[in-house]
Design a protein around this motif. Structure first.
Motif, PDB file in Angstrom:
ATOM      1  N   TRP A 175       0.831  -1.206   0.000  1.00  0.00           N
ATOM      2  CA  TRP A 175       0.000   0.000   0.000  1.00  0.00           C
ATOM      3  C   TRP A 175       0.866   1.257   0.000  1.00  0.00           C
ATOM      4  O   TRP A 175       0.602   2.219  -0.741  1.00  0.00           O
ATOM      5  CB  TRP A 175      -0.909  -0.008   1.224  1.00  0.00           C
ATOM      6  CG  TRP A 175      -1.720   1.242   1.368  1.00  0.00           C
ATOM      7  CD1 TRP A 175      -1.523   2.259   2.258  1.00  0.00           C
ATOM      8  CD2 TRP A 175      -2.842   1.640   0.566  1.00  0.00           C
ATOM      9  NE1 TRP A 175      -2.456   3.241   2.079  1.00  0.00           N
ATOM     10  CE2 TRP A 175      -3.279   2.904   1.046  1.00  0.00           C
ATOM     11  CE3 TRP A 175      -3.515   1.041  -0.491  1.00  0.00           C
ATOM     12  CZ2 TRP A 175      -4.360   3.566   0.482  1.00  0.00           C
ATOM     13  CZ3 TRP A 175      -4.600   1.710  -1.045  1.00  0.00           C
ATOM     14  CH2 TRP A 175      -5.013   2.950  -0.562  1.00  0.00           C
ATOM     15  N   LEU A 176       1.921   1.263   0.808  1.00  0.00           N
ATOM     16  CA  LEU A 176       2.817   2.413   0.831  1.00  0.00           C
ATOM     17  C   LEU A 176       3.530   2.594  -0.506  1.00  0.00           C
ATOM     18  O   LEU A 176       3.749   3.712  -0.962  1.00  0.00           O
ATOM     19  CB  LEU A 176       3.842   2.250   1.954  1.00  0.00           C
ATOM     20  CG  LEU A 176       3.300   2.317   3.389  1.00  0.00           C
ATOM     21  CD1 LEU A 176       4.415   2.002   4.382  1.00  0.00           C
ATOM     22  CD2 LEU A 176       2.702   3.680   3.677  1.00  0.00           C
ATOM     23  N   ALA A 177       3.896   1.455  -1.131  1.00  0.00           N
ATOM     24  CA  ALA A 177       4.657   1.522  -2.386  1.00  0.00           C
ATOM     25  C   ALA A 177       3.813   2.018  -3.542  1.00  0.00           C
ATOM     26  O   ALA A 177       4.361   2.550  -4.515  1.00  0.00           O
ATOM     27  CB  ALA A 177       5.226   0.145  -2.717  1.00  0.00           C
ATOM     28  N   THR A 178       2.493   1.853  -3.490  1.00  0.00           N
ATOM     29  CA  THR A 178       1.642   2.230  -4.620  1.00  0.00           C
ATOM     30  C   THR A 178       0.982   3.568  -4.438  1.00  0.00           C
ATOM     31  O   THR A 178       0.175   3.972  -5.277  1.00  0.00           O
ATOM     32  CB  THR A 178       0.555   1.171  -4.845  1.00  0.00           C
ATOM     33  OG1 THR A 178      -0.136   0.928  -3.598  1.00  0.00           O
ATOM     34  CG2 THR A 178       1.156  -0.121  -5.345  1.00  0.00           C
ATOM     35  N   ARG A 179       1.291   4.282  -3.344  1.00  0.00           N
ATOM     36  CA  ARG A 179       0.734   5.617  -3.180  1.00  0.00           C
ATOM     37  C   ARG A 179       1.353   6.545  -4.205  1.00  0.00           C
ATOM     38  O   ARG A 179       2.537   6.514  -4.473  1.00  0.00           O
ATOM     39  CB  ARG A 179       0.998   6.137  -1.768  1.00  0.00           C
ATOM     40  CG  ARG A 179       0.261   5.356  -0.700  1.00  0.00           C
ATOM     41  CD  ARG A 179       0.666   5.809   0.670  1.00  0.00           C
ATOM     42  NE  ARG A 179       0.306   7.198   0.910  1.00  0.00           N
ATOM     43  CZ  ARG A 179       0.650   7.876   1.996  1.00  0.00           C
ATOM     44  NH1 ARG A 179       1.378   7.288   2.933  1.00  0.00           N
ATOM     45  NH2 ARG A 179       0.280   9.133   2.166  1.00  0.00           N
ATOM     46  N   ARG A 180       0.541   7.386  -4.783  1.00  0.00           N
ATOM     47  CA  ARG A 180       1.004   8.313  -5.818  1.00  0.00           C
ATOM     48  C   ARG A 180       0.619   9.740  -5.463  1.00  0.00           C
ATOM     49  O   ARG A 180      -0.399   9.990  -4.825  1.00  0.00           O
ATOM     50  CB  ARG A 180       0.381   7.970  -7.189  1.00  0.00           C
ATOM     51  CG  ARG A 180       0.894   6.659  -7.749  1.00  0.00           C
ATOM     52  CD  ARG A 180       2.320   6.818  -8.236  1.00  0.00           C
ATOM     53  NE  ARG A 180       2.750   5.620  -8.901  1.00  0.00           N
ATOM     54  CZ  ARG A 180       3.351   4.622  -8.297  1.00  0.00           C
ATOM     55  NH1 ARG A 180       3.566   4.663  -7.002  1.00  0.00           N
ATOM     56  NH2 ARG A 180       3.734   3.556  -8.977  1.00  0.00           N
ATOM     57  N   SER A 181       1.438  10.647  -5.914  1.00  0.00           N
ATOM     58  CA  SER A 181       1.077  12.054  -5.771  1.00  0.00           C
ATOM     59  C   SER A 181      -0.042  12.385  -6.745  1.00  0.00           C
ATOM     60  O   SER A 181      -0.081  11.863  -7.865  1.00  0.00           O
ATOM     61  CB  SER A 181       2.283  12.946  -6.064  1.00  0.00           C
ATOM     62  OG  SER A 181       3.346  12.640  -5.190  1.00  0.00           O
ATOM     63  N   PRO A 182      -0.992  13.252  -6.411  1.00  0.00           N
ATOM     64  CA  PRO A 182      -2.106  13.578  -7.290  1.00  0.00           C
ATOM     65  C   PRO A 182      -1.643  14.304  -8.537  1.00  0.00           C
ATOM     66  O   PRO A 182      -0.682  15.066  -8.511  1.00  0.00           O
ATOM     67  CB  PRO A 182      -2.996  14.479  -6.424  1.00  0.00           C
ATOM     68  CG  PRO A 182      -2.060  15.072  -5.419  1.00  0.00           C
ATOM     69  CD  PRO A 182      -1.042  14.009  -5.140  1.00  0.00           C
ATOM     70  N   ALA A 183      -2.322  14.059  -9.631  1.00  0.00           N
ATOM     71  CA  ALA A 183      -1.986  14.686 -10.904  1.00  0.00           C
ATOM     72  C   ALA A 183      -2.963  15.808 -11.210  1.00  0.00           C
ATOM     73  O   ALA A 183      -4.127  15.756 -10.843  1.00  0.00           O
ATOM     74  CB  ALA A 183      -2.007  13.658 -12.025  1.00  0.00           C
ATOM     75  N   ALA A 184      -2.501  16.799 -11.897  1.00  0.00           N
ATOM     76  CA  ALA A 184      -3.348  17.909 -12.285  1.00  0.00           C
ATOM     77  C   ALA A 184      -2.784  18.513 -13.554  1.00  0.00           C
ATOM     78  O   ALA A 184      -1.623  18.297 -13.900  1.00  0.00           O
ATOM     79  CB  ALA A 184      -3.415  18.954 -11.170  1.00  0.00           C
ATOM     80  N   PRO A 185      -3.565  19.316 -14.297  1.00  0.00           N
ATOM     81  CA  PRO A 185      -3.077  19.887 -15.540  1.00  0.00           C
ATOM     82  C   PRO A 185      -1.857  20.760 -15.311  1.00  0.00           C
ATOM     83  O   PRO A 185      -1.739  21.447 -14.287  1.00  0.00           O
ATOM     84  CB  PRO A 185      -4.273  20.714 -16.039  1.00  0.00           C
ATOM     85  CG  PRO A 185      -5.461  20.112 -15.379  1.00  0.00           C
ATOM     86  CD  PRO A 185      -4.983  19.629 -14.056  1.00  0.00           C
ATOM     87  N   GLY A 186      -0.935  20.739 -16.277  1.00  0.00           N
ATOM     88  CA  GLY A 186       0.282  21.520 -16.157  1.00  0.00           C
ATOM     89  C   GLY A 186       0.216  22.802 -16.958  1.00  0.00           C
ATOM     90  O   GLY A 186      -0.755  23.112 -17.651  1.00  0.00           O
ATOM     91  N   ARG A 187       1.258  23.563 -16.881  1.00  0.00           N
ATOM     92  CA  ARG A 187       1.349  24.848 -17.561  1.00  0.00           C
ATOM     93  C   ARG A 187       2.570  24.811 -18.455  1.00  0.00           C
ATOM     94  O   ARG A 187       3.648  24.445 -18.033  1.00  0.00           O
ATOM     95  CB  ARG A 187       1.472  25.969 -16.521  1.00  0.00           C
ATOM     96  CG  ARG A 187       1.499  27.368 -17.095  1.00  0.00           C
ATOM     97  CD  ARG A 187       1.467  28.372 -15.950  1.00  0.00           C
ATOM     98  NE  ARG A 187       1.440  29.726 -16.439  1.00  0.00           N
ATOM     99  CZ  ARG A 187       2.526  30.432 -16.722  1.00  0.00           C
ATOM    100  NH1 ARG A 187       3.705  29.867 -16.570  1.00  0.00           N
ATOM    101  NH2 ARG A 187       2.436  31.671 -17.155  1.00  0.00           N
ATOM    102  N   ALA A 188       2.423  25.164 -19.695  1.00  0.00           N
ATOM    103  CA  ALA A 188       3.498  25.032 -20.666  1.00  0.00           C
ATOM    104  C   ALA A 188       4.654  25.969 -20.332  1.00  0.00           C
ATOM    105  O   ALA A 188       4.470  27.079 -19.835  1.00  0.00           O
ATOM    106  CB  ALA A 188       2.976  25.337 -22.072  1.00  0.00           C
ATOM    107  N   ALA A 189       5.860  25.497 -20.637  1.00  0.00           N
ATOM    108  CA  ALA A 189       7.062  26.312 -20.455  1.00  0.00           C
ATOM    109  C   ALA A 189       7.892  26.218 -21.713  1.00  0.00           C
ATOM    110  O   ALA A 189       8.100  25.138 -22.245  1.00  0.00           O
ATOM    111  CB  ALA A 189       7.873  25.836 -19.255  1.00  0.00           C
ATOM    112  N   GLY A 190       8.368  27.360 -22.221  1.00  0.00           N
ATOM    113  CA  GLY A 190       9.067  27.333 -23.485  1.00  0.00           C
ATOM    114  C   GLY A 190      10.571  27.318 -23.366  1.00  0.00           C
ATOM    115  O   GLY A 190      11.256  27.263 -24.375  1.00  0.00           O
ATOM    116  N   GLY A 191      11.165  27.363 -22.183  1.00  0.00           N
ATOM    117  CA  GLY A 191      12.603  27.387 -22.040  1.00  0.00           C
ATOM    118  C   GLY A 191      13.016  27.083 -20.625  1.00  0.00           C
ATOM    119  O   GLY A 191      12.261  26.511 -19.856  1.00  0.00           O
ATOM    120  N   PRO A 192      14.235  27.514 -20.267  1.00  0.00           N
ATOM    121  CA  PRO A 192      14.759  27.205 -18.944  1.00  0.00           C
ATOM    122  C   PRO A 192      14.165  28.062 -17.827  1.00  0.00           C
ATOM    123  O   PRO A 192      14.605  27.962 -16.689  1.00  0.00           O
ATOM    124  CB  PRO A 192      16.260  27.486 -19.100  1.00  0.00           C
ATOM    125  CG  PRO A 192      16.323  28.518 -20.170  1.00  0.00           C
ATOM    126  CD  PRO A 192      15.211  28.200 -21.116  1.00  0.00           C
TER     127      PRO A 192
END
Length: 327
Positions: free
Chosen positions: A146-163
């Protein structure tokens, strides 16, 4: 917030686990058939005396059939689950497979040991101690799964064009990425199954306890070390960069924003850094799980690189957060 990662290695790990448990369930009584009666005691009364039996082949195949039905049921349930609940289902699938597999193997070992060197199944010894120990170990295996399969929640990202990127006022951006190496996971699974087979053989009386433990200790250490280097998770936020290893996310390395001089992206290969896993080379420290782009940070004049997906976005967020952080 952004999350990216690869989960193909998990599938191979589950397949190896299911196949290994099946082989242990069938092979254990068959390997000891020369020391077992033709009919095995398979059920005990409350007083600890055997009161029911099965033939040797039935005793070998019945728990294997239970395991096959369990695995098939979980596969069907997982396949027909919607995306919204797939994360929790995967967690419970891993828990059920870990706890169920350990429980069935432990019970099979207890039954085999109780019937060992008996001329008649009615003379079989007690299985109470073995079953109690099996329940405890199975519960621990389920908790670890159970501990090994815990995941951080996902959400939409924001585009980045460089560093670097523009950070909106009043918002907190977090970047996650995860990568795994299925071959390292398979190596860890095989090593762990061999260690489990040695333990089961000792429990079932098929091998001497001391030599078996002598074999188990280095195998378990090797399995744990390889597994801890088989997957990596990277997280970038206002507290800096955190890189954690293994399915439990431990151990982990952390760098504060004010300590990171610059973050960039580089293309690296295993040949450049000296192989797979946690490597030290002329390029600095590299966590190499797959060839390709790596997130590289420079701290105190030294480079640390980790091969994760979407490394450019992680580097951009680190640089932008670092520019706003007091040095």
């Amino acid at each position: 917030m952004k999350y990216s990662g690869r989960g193909g290695g998990t599938t191979w790990g589950l397949v190896g686990w299911c196949a290994g448990i099946l082989l242990l369930l069938v092979g254990m009584p068959l390997a000891a058939r020369g020391r077992l009666p033709e009919t095995l005691a398979t059920h005990w009364s409350g007083s600890g005396e055997a009161d029911s039996s099965m033939s040797l082949w039935a005793a070998a195949l019945f728990p294997a059939l239970l395991w096959a039905v369990l695995v098939a049921g979980l596969a069907v349930a997982s396949r027909h689950t919607g995306p919204q609940s797939r994360g929790p289902v995967r967690g419970w699938t891993a828990v059920t497979l870990a706890a169920g597999g350990v429980f069935l193997v432990g019970v099979q070992a207890s039954v085999t040991r109780a019937n060992l060197d008996r001329s008649d199944w009615r003379e079989a010894g007690s299985v109470t101690g073995g079953v109690v120990a099996t329940v405890v170990v199975a519960a621990a295996a389920g908790a670890l799964a159970w501990l090994a399969t815990r995941r951080s929640p996902a959400a939409p990202g924001r585009a980045a064009g460089g560093p670097s990127m523009d950070l909106p006022e009043g918002q907190r951006l977090v970047w996650f990425s995860r990568t795994s190496n299925p071959w390292l996971q398979l190596t860890s699974a095989v090593t762990g199954l061999v260690a489990l087979a040695a333990v089961v053989a000792a429990m079932g009386g098929l091998a001497e306890t001391i030599p078996a433990l002598t074999l188990v200790v280095p195998l378990v250490l090797a399995s744990v070390l390889v597994l801890s280097c088989a997957s990596v998770q990277a997280r970038v936020g206002e507290e800096g960069l955190r890189v954690s290893f293994g399915p439990l996310g431990w151990p982990a390395r952390r760098w504060a924003l004010q300590d990171i001089e610059v973050a960039r992206v580089e293309h690296r290969t295993p040949a450049q850094v000296g192989g797979w896993g946690y490597r030290l080379s002329g390029l600095g420290t590299t966590v190499m799980l797959r060839r390709g782009e790596c997130l590289v940070v420079r701290v105190k004049g030294k480079d640390f690189a980790v091969s994760v997906d979407d490394a450019e976005r992680g580097a951009a967020l680190l640089n932008s957060l670092g520019a706003k952080s007091p040095r």
